[in-house]
Scaffold this active site. Structure first.
Site, short mmCIF file in Angstrom:
data_model
loop_
_atom_site.label_atom_id
_atom_site.label_comp_id
_atom_site.label_asym_id
_atom_site.label_seq_id
_atom_site.Cartn_x
_atom_site.Cartn_y
_atom_site.Cartn_z
N ARG A 105 -77.77 39.25 -74.63
CA ARG A 105 -77.50 40.68 -74.47
C ARG A 105 -76.02 40.88 -74.27
O ARG A 105 -75.43 40.30 -73.36
CB ARG A 105 -78.25 41.23 -73.26
CG ARG A 105 -79.66 41.62 -73.58
CD ARG A 105 -80.31 42.26 -72.38
NE ARG A 105 -80.32 43.70 -72.52
CZ ARG A 105 -80.80 44.53 -71.63
NH1 ARG A 105 -81.29 44.08 -70.50
NH2 ARG A 105 -80.80 45.82 -71.83
N THR A 109 -72.38 46.51 -74.34
CA THR A 109 -73.26 47.50 -75.00
C THR A 109 -74.70 47.41 -74.51
O THR A 109 -75.51 48.31 -74.74
CB THR A 109 -73.28 47.27 -76.53
OG1 THR A 109 -73.86 45.98 -76.77
CG2 THR A 109 -71.87 47.31 -77.11
N ASP A 201 -83.16 32.20 -62.77
CA ASP A 201 -82.86 32.08 -64.20
C ASP A 201 -83.55 30.83 -64.75
O ASP A 201 -83.20 29.70 -64.37
CB ASP A 201 -81.34 32.00 -64.39
CG ASP A 201 -80.97 32.06 -65.87
OD1 ASP A 201 -80.27 32.99 -66.25
OD2 ASP A 201 -81.40 31.16 -66.63
N1 URA Z 1 -84.50 35.72 -67.34
C1 URA Z 1 -84.67 34.77 -66.39
O1 URA Z 1 -84.47 33.59 -66.65
N2 URA Z 1 -85.09 35.15 -65.16
C2 URA Z 1 -85.34 36.43 -64.85
O2 URA Z 1 -85.73 36.71 -63.72
C3 URA Z 1 -85.15 37.41 -65.85
C4 URA Z 1 -84.72 37.03 -67.09
#
Ligand code: URA
Length: 210
Positions: A105, A109, A201
Site C-alpha cells: 500500500r 495515496t 505483523d
Molecule cells: N497485516 C499484518 O501482518 N498484521 C495485521 O494486524 C494487519 C495486517
C-alpha cells in the site's frame, strides 16, 4: 451477517493460534504453526472441490474410488506473508500450481501498488486459493482477487488465518462470489490498520524482520 465467511472452529486450530498470537513465540515455531493451521484450514476450504471416479483394484476386488484433480488447483500467496501458508496447502495437494502476487500500500495515496505478479495458466475450472494470513482492510486481497479474475479465474476462495470484520465486509462488497475461510474473526482494526487482538505483523514474525 457474513454469508461468505467460514470460521473454522476446532480445538487444534484454537490451540495453535493462541501460541502464534503469543509475543514470546519465535519465528521457527510461528512458521511451523502457520503451516499446520493452513493444512487444517485446507481440509475445510476444499470440501466443495469436485471429485472424479477412478477404477482401481484392491487386493480383493475391483472398485470405483474417488479422486480430486489437484493439478486443477492453483494457490496464490500474496507476498510476503502469504508465502508462510503455501506449504500447508501443498502438503495436502502436492500437484497444485503456485502463482505469486506482490502488493503493497502506497503510504501517501493509500492505494494498492502491484510490484509482482506471476500466475500459472488458469481458467474457469481451476480451483483457486488466494492466501493472505491477515485479512485487515481487505484492500490487498481484493486487488489480488481482481488480478486472479482478470487472468480467467472464477472459482476462488480466500484463505486467511485471522480476519477483521472490516476486511470481510470489504471483500464481501467487492467480491461477493468469493468464499472466505479463516481460523478466527477478531474484533477490529486499530488506527494503523493492525488487527486487534491479532498477532502483530505476520510477515515480520515469519521472517524476523523487526
Ligand atoms: N497485516 C499484518 O501482518 N498484521 C495485521 O494486524 C494487519 C495486517
Amino acid at each position: 451477517m457474513f454469508e461468505q465467511l467460514t470460521i473454522v472452529y476446532h480445538p487444534l486450530i484454537e490451540h495453535k493460534l493462541t501460541i502464534m498470537r503469543d509475543d514470546q513465540t519465535g519465528p521457527k515455531e510461528f512458521r511451523e504453526l502457520l503451516k499446520e493451521i493452513t493444512l487444517l484450514l485446507t481440509y475445510e476450504a476444499t470440501r466443495h472441490i469436485p471429485t472424479y471416479e477412478k477404477e482401481i483394484r484392491t487386493p480383493l476386488v475391483k472398485m470405483h474410488g474417488k479422486m480430486i484433480e489437484d493439478k486443477k488447483v492453483t494457490v496464490v500467496p500474496i507476498l510476503r506473508a502469504g508465502l508462510g501458508m503455501v506449504e500447508g496447502v501443498l502438503s495436502l495437494m502436492p500437484n497444485a500450481s503456485v502463482g505469486y502476487i506482490g502488493i503493497y500500500r502506497d503510504p501517501d495515496t493509500i492505494q494498492p501498488v502491484e510490484y509482482y505478479s506471476k500466475l500459472p495458466k488458469i481458467d474457469d475450472t481451476t480451483q483457486i486459493f488466494v492466501l493472505d494470513p491477515m485479512l485487515a482492510t481487505g484492500v490487498s486481497s481484493s486487488w489480488a482477487l481482481k488480478l486472479v479474475k482478470k487472468a480467467g479465474g472464477r472459482q476462488i476462495s480466500l484463505m486467511c488465518l485471522i480476519a477483521a470484520p472490516e476486511g470481510v465486509k470489504f471483500i464481501q462488497k467487492n467480491h461477493p462470489d468469493v468464499k472466505i475461510f479463516t481460523a478466527a474473526l477478531d474484533e477490529r482494526l486499530n488506527d494503523h490498520a493492525y488487527i486487534i487482538p491479532g498477532l502483530g505483523d505476520a510477515g515480520d514474525r515469519l521472517y524476523r524482520t523487526k
